[in-house]
Design a protein around this motif. Structure first.
Motif, PDB file in Angstrom:
ATOM      1  N   GLN A   1       0.839  -1.205   0.000  1.00  0.00           N
ATOM      2  CA  GLN A   1       0.000   0.000   0.000  1.00  0.00           C
ATOM      3  C   GLN A   1       0.871   1.250   0.000  1.00  0.00           C
ATOM      4  O   GLN A   1       1.806   1.367   0.797  1.00  0.00           O
TER       5      GLN A   1
ATOM      6  N   LYS B   1       0.483   5.570  -0.059  1.00  0.00           N
ATOM      7  CA  LYS B   1      -0.530   6.606   0.192  1.00  0.00           C
ATOM      8  C   LYS B   1      -0.092   7.956  -0.376  1.00  0.00           C
ATOM      9  O   LYS B   1       1.056   8.150  -0.756  1.00  0.00           O
TER      10      LYS B   1
ATOM     11  N   ILE C   1       4.738  -7.748   6.964  1.00  0.00           N
ATOM     12  CA  ILE C   1       3.657  -6.765   7.092  1.00  0.00           C
ATOM     13  C   ILE C   1       4.088  -5.661   8.053  1.00  0.00           C
ATOM     14  O   ILE C   1       4.628  -5.932   9.121  1.00  0.00           O
TER      15      ILE C   1
ATOM     16  N   LYS D   1       6.308  -3.189   7.748  1.00  0.00           N
ATOM     17  CA  LYS D   1       7.614  -2.538   7.657  1.00  0.00           C
ATOM     18  C   LYS D   1       7.639  -1.614   6.458  1.00  0.00           C
ATOM     19  O   LYS D   1       7.319  -2.012   5.340  1.00  0.00           O
TER      20      LYS D   1
ATOM     21  N   ILE E   1       0.854  -4.777   3.492  1.00  0.00           N
ATOM     22  CA  ILE E   1      -0.306  -4.843   4.389  1.00  0.00           C
ATOM     23  C   ILE E   1      -0.945  -6.230   4.422  1.00  0.00           C
ATOM     24  O   ILE E   1      -1.862  -6.464   5.211  1.00  0.00           O
TER      25      ILE E   1
ATOM     26  N   ILE F   1      -0.067 -10.706   3.309  1.00  0.00           N
ATOM     27  CA  ILE F   1       0.754 -11.720   2.639  1.00  0.00           C
ATOM     28  C   ILE F   1      -0.124 -12.926   2.329  1.00  0.00           C
ATOM     29  O   ILE F   1      -0.797 -13.450   3.222  1.00  0.00           O
TER      30      ILE F   1
ATOM     31  N   GLN G   1      -4.508 -11.313   4.297  1.00  0.00           N
ATOM     32  CA  GLN G   1      -5.015 -10.212   3.480  1.00  0.00           C
ATOM     33  C   GLN G   1      -6.191  -9.536   4.165  1.00  0.00           C
ATOM     34  O   GLN G   1      -7.146 -10.203   4.560  1.00  0.00           O
ATOM     35  N   PRO G   2      -6.119  -8.224   4.302  1.00  0.00           N
ATOM     36  CA  PRO G   2      -7.235  -7.511   4.915  1.00  0.00           C
ATOM     37  C   PRO G   2      -8.443  -7.476   3.979  1.00  0.00           C
ATOM     38  O   PRO G   2      -8.301  -7.535   2.759  1.00  0.00           O
TER      39      PRO G   2
ATOM     40  N   GLN H   1      -6.494   2.984   4.169  1.00  0.00           N
ATOM     41  CA  GLN H   1      -6.419   4.295   4.810  1.00  0.00           C
ATOM     42  C   GLN H   1      -5.028   4.871   4.648  1.00  0.00           C
ATOM     43  O   GLN H   1      -4.086   4.163   4.573  1.00  0.00           O
TER      44      GLN H   1
END
Lengths: 190, 168
Positions: free
Chosen positions: A50, A52, A135, A137, A153, A155, A160-161, A190
Motif C-alpha cells: 500500500q 498513500k 507486514i 515494515k 499490508i 501476505i 489479506q485484509p 487508509q
C-alpha cells in the motif's frame, strides 16, 4: 654479515595455535546455521503493498504486468498482478460527540498493489534476496517510471485484509474515476 | 637458535594481548563477567497499539512461531509467541468542553503478544540470550514471520516449568 635464519621456538607455536583456535572458534560462533534456517523452500508469494498520498495520475501509473524492484537493497524483483485505487482516509476527532470518525481526504489516493515475487520461506521469514517480506515494515518499490514508499499490508491469503470496493477498476484502461462514486463508509485502505 | 630473554618477554606480551582480546570479545558477546547471570525461563507480553486489519491477522498467524528483534543492530531471539490477543483500539479525544473521553478507533486494533523465552536473569533484570534487556515499558522493534512491529513490554514473570527442547 652472517645471514640470520629465524626459527620458531615453542612460544611461537603456542601463539600460532591460540590465534588459529580463536579464528576457528569465532568462525564457528558467527557462521553456524540456525536451526530454523535449515528448512527452506523457494516459491512465489503474493503480497499487498500500500502506498498513500498519491495523485490520481500517479496512482494510475501502477499497472498490472509491470516489473517492480522491491526493498531498499534493490535485490528483489516482482511483478504487479493487480492494482486498485482507493480514496485516502484519515481518522479525525469528533470533539462534540466523543468519537473517532473516518473522513476522505480530497484529491489524495491510496494504491494497493498485489505483487508476486519469489522468496525463500523458512519457519521464521519470507526471505527475499535482499530483505524479508513483512507486514508493517516501511519499504520502497521501484518500477518503470515510478518509485514510491509504502507498507506491506497482507501476505498470501493468510493475512489479506478485507478492503472495501475500490473507487474504480479503471487502472488498466487509464480512465479517470467518477469522484461521486467514492464511498464514505468506514474501512478500506487508509 | 638460542631463545633470548627479550624474545620470551615479547612472546609472553603477545600471548597476553591475544588472550585479552579473546576474553574481551567473549565478554562483549555474552555480557560482562562482573554481572553474574543465571539462565532463566520467563514469560512476558508485548503491547502493540493501533494496527490495521492485515497486521492483526498477521499477528494471529504468528501464534506458535518465533519472534525476533528487528532493529538495525540487533536480531535477538525474543522467544516463542504463545498467545495473541486482538481487540479494538481506543484512543482519547479532547472534547469541546475540555474533558477527555476514550473512543474506539475505526478499523484499528490493539494487540498483546505473550511470549516465552529461555534467557538469562540477574539482579538487574531479565535478558534475551544475546543480553538485551526485557523490562516493563521497554520499546521493542521486532518481527515475526509475518509482521514487523513496534511495541512495549508489559509484564515479565518467571516460569518454573522448563520450556520444551528446541524452543527459545
Amino acid at each position: 654479515m652472517a645471514e640470520h635464519k629465524y626459527k620458531f621456538n615453542w612460544l611461537d607455536w603456542v601463539i600460532v595455535s591460540v590465534v588459529i583456535l580463536a579464528i576457528i572458534g569465532g568462525a564457528w560462533y558467527f557462521l553456524k546455521p540456525k536451526a530454523q534456517q535449515n528448512v527452506a523452500s523457494t516459491s512465489d508469494i503474493t503480497f499487498q503493498f500500500q502506498t498513500k498520498g498519491a495523485s490520481m495520475q500517479v496512482a494510475q501509473s501502477y499497472k498490472p504486468g509491470l516489473k517492480v524492484i522491491f526493498g531498499e537493497k534493490r535485490a528483489d524483483v516482482g511483478e504487479i498482478i493487480d492494482a486498485k485505487i482507493y480514496p485516502q482516509r484519515d481518522d479525525l476527532e469528533d470533539t462534540l460527540n466523543g468519537a473517532w470518525k473516518t473522513s476522505i481526504i480530497p484529491d489524495f489516493y491510496v494504491a494497493v498493489l498485489t505483487i508476486k515475487m519469489p522468496v525463500t520461506e523458512t519457519a521464521s521469514a519470507f526471505a527475499g534476496a535482499g530483505e524479508n517480506v513483512t507486514i508493517g515494515k516501511q519499504t520502497i518499490i521501484e518500477g518503470k517510471g515510478f518509485a514510491t514508499e509504502g507498507y506491506v499490508i497482507g501476505i498470501n491469503d493468510i493475512t489479506q485484509p478485507q478492503l472495501d470496493d475500490p473507487i474504480n477498476t479503471a487502472t488498466r484502461s487509464g480512465d479517470m474515476p467518477d469522484e461521486d462514486s467514492f464511498t464514505t463508509t468506514q474501512g478500506g485502505a487508509q | 637458535m638460542k631463545i633470548t630473554k627479550r624474545g620470551i618477554i615479547i612472546d609472553i606480551i603477545i600471548i597476553v594481548i591475544v588472550l585479552a582480546a579473546i576474553i574481551g570479545t567473549v565478554m562483549r558477546i555474552k555480557g560482562t563477567a562482573t554481572t553474574a547471570t543465571n539462565s532463566a525461563n520467563f514469560e512476558y507480553t508485548i503491547n502493540i497499539y493501533g494496527v490495521k486489519e492485515g497486521a492483526a491477522k498477521g499477528f494471529q498467524a504468528s501464534n506458535d512461531t518465533d519472534a525476533f528483534m528487528a532493529d538495525n543492530a540487533r536480531t535477538d531471539d525474543l522467544g516463542k509467541v504463545v498467545g495473541v490477543e486482538v481487540k479494538p483500539a481506543k484512543d482519547f479525544i479532547e472534547m469541546a468542553d475540555g474533558t477527555f473521553t476514550m473512543a474506539e478507533l475505526p478499523n484499528r486494533y490493539d494487540v498483546t503478544l505473550t511470549l516465552q523465552l529461555k534467557g538469562t536473569q540477574n539482579d538487574r533484570g531479565y535478558f534475551t540470550p544475546q543480553q538485551s534487556n526485557i523490562g516493563s515499558g521497554g520499546l521493542i522493534l521486532g518481527r515475526t514471520k509475518y509482521v514487523f512491529f513496534e511495541g512495549y513490554v508489559g509484564g515479565v514473570t518467571p516460569i518454573d516449568t522448563p520450556l520444551p527442547a528446541g524452543d527459545n
